[in-house]
Scaffold this motif. Structure first.
Motif: not given
Length: 111
Positions: A9-14, A42, A44, A71-72
């Protein structure tokens, strides 16, 4: 061939930036050969192919990274390949070592 899959569970880009930088900075012979991105609302998807030199087998190894996110919530799949010399692949040590670099990045990321 060696494979590792997980969900995070995390931000895709980061997350993707962290992994790319970590792999490229983890070995002076590592290169990003190519990549592809896809987005539909949503959802990616990112695919990256890395290579590095294996001194143990005197050849190049590849790592395919696929990150699918909504999402995340991310699904991550990493497959390494190479490490063969000649007609048969005897020892997949280089592939496993390359994969261990990724797993090490994941352990540091989770902390």
């Amino acid at each position: 061939m060696a494979k590792f899959e997980c969900e995070v569970c995390e931000n895709f880009e980061l997350f993707l930036n962290y992994i790319e930088e970590g792999i490229l900075n983890g070995s002076f012979t590592a290169t990003l050969e190519d990549g592809s991105n896809f987005q539909d609302g949503d959802l990616k998807v990112a695919v990256r192919v890395f290579e590095r030199y294996s001194a143990f087998n005197s050849n190049r190894l590849s790592m395919n990274l696929t990150v699918i996110g909504k999402n995340d919530k991310l699904f991550v799949s990493v497959i390494t390949s190479g490490a063969g010399n000649g007609l048969f692949k005897i020892l997949p040590i280089g592939e496993e070592t390359f994969l261990e670099k990724f797993i090490e990045l994941m352990r540091r990321y989770e902390k």
